[in-house]
Design a protein around this motif. Structure first.
Motif, mmCIF file in Angstrom:
data_model
loop_
_atom_site.group_PDB
_atom_site.id
_atom_site.type_symbol
_atom_site.label_atom_id
_atom_site.label_comp_id
_atom_site.label_asym_id
_atom_site.label_seq_id
_atom_site.Cartn_x
_atom_site.Cartn_y
_atom_site.Cartn_z
ATOM 1 N N VAL A 1 6.837 65.689 38.442
ATOM 2 C CA VAL A 1 6.653 65.971 39.870
ATOM 3 C C VAL A 1 5.400 65.288 40.409
ATOM 4 O O VAL A 1 5.433 64.658 41.461
ATOM 5 N N LEU A 2 4.295 65.417 39.696
ATOM 6 C CA LEU A 2 3.031 64.876 40.199
ATOM 7 C C LEU A 2 2.872 63.394 39.885
ATOM 8 O O LEU A 2 2.190 62.685 40.610
ATOM 9 N N ARG B 1 3.367 60.448 47.831
ATOM 10 C CA ARG B 1 4.210 61.607 47.510
ATOM 11 C C ARG B 1 3.527 62.900 47.949
ATOM 12 O O ARG B 1 2.350 63.101 47.739
ATOM 13 N N THR B 2 4.319 63.777 48.572
ATOM 14 C CA THR B 2 3.862 65.117 48.929
ATOM 15 C C THR B 2 4.654 66.120 48.104
ATOM 16 O O THR B 2 5.870 65.996 47.983
ATOM 17 N N VAL B 3 3.952 67.101 47.541
ATOM 18 C CA VAL B 3 4.587 68.127 46.712
ATOM 19 C C VAL B 3 4.151 69.497 47.209
ATOM 20 O O VAL B 3 2.961 69.738 47.394
ATOM 21 N N SER C 1 16.522 68.401 38.757
ATOM 22 C CA SER C 1 16.208 67.845 40.062
ATOM 23 C C SER C 1 17.490 67.639 40.862
ATOM 24 O O SER C 1 18.521 67.283 40.307
ATOM 25 N N TYR D 1 9.568 72.941 43.004
ATOM 26 C CA TYR D 1 8.700 71.912 43.610
ATOM 27 C C TYR D 1 9.502 71.162 44.659
ATOM 28 O O TYR D 1 10.542 70.574 44.344
ATOM 29 N N VAL E 1 9.601 68.000 46.715
ATOM 30 C CA VAL E 1 8.972 66.680 46.583
ATOM 31 C C VAL E 1 9.473 65.783 47.721
ATOM 32 O O VAL E 1 10.678 65.611 47.882
ATOM 33 N N GLU F 1 9.214 61.941 49.144
ATOM 34 C CA GLU F 1 8.782 60.580 48.819
ATOM 35 C C GLU F 1 9.315 59.599 49.841
ATOM 36 O O GLU F 1 10.373 59.751 50.357
#
Length: 135
Positions: free
Chosen positions: A17-18, A54-56, A92, A131, A133, A135
């Motif tokens: 994820v990160l 990327r935002t999580v 995912s 999470y 995510v 992108e």
């Protein structure tokens, strides 16, 4: 090859994820129901991160919150991109998002995620971790 423990699978998912890059806190989002953005024992929470583009948003929701709110709506007022939901064990899938102004609104089906135990000492706390995510 070695078989990962549940803890190992969760760490692998967090790495997926990160990714890599400079990590920073991100708080330009809201949740419905409202979830505080602070880690406290036995309280549901939502924490935001940025890694490059990327935002999580990490959602940690307990059994009681899941029963009352199986869907959590996340609003990111200044985000654009493809949205996916990643479980704490790495599953995912794409997540539909509505574009509103310069941002996104997505309904996160937290009730579809498998609950796990957040810790192994003292009183177990069952939570679902997802999470979001972008992108």
């Amino acid at each position: 090859g070695a078989v990962l423990t549940e803890h190992g699978r969760r760490l692998k998912a967090l790495t997926q994820v990160l990714g890599d890059g400079q990590l920073s806190a991100f708080d330009d989002f809201t949740c419905d129901p409202p979830l505080p953005s602070a880690l406290e024992e036995e309280r549901p929470t939502a924490l935001g991160f940025r890694v490059g583009a990327r935002t999580v948003v990490a959602l940690i929701v307990d059994d009681a919150t899941l029963a009352a709110h199986p869907v959590v709506t996340v609003t990111l007022p200044k985000a654009v991109g493809k949205v996916r939901l990643v479980s704490s064990t790495g599953e995912s899938r794409d997540l539909a998002a509505e574009h509103v102004g310069e941002g996104l609104v997505c309904r996160v089906p937290m009730g579809e995620l498998t609950c796990g135990v957040a810790r192994g000492w003292g009183k177990p706390w069952r939570v679902a971790v997802g999470y979001v995510v972008v992108e």
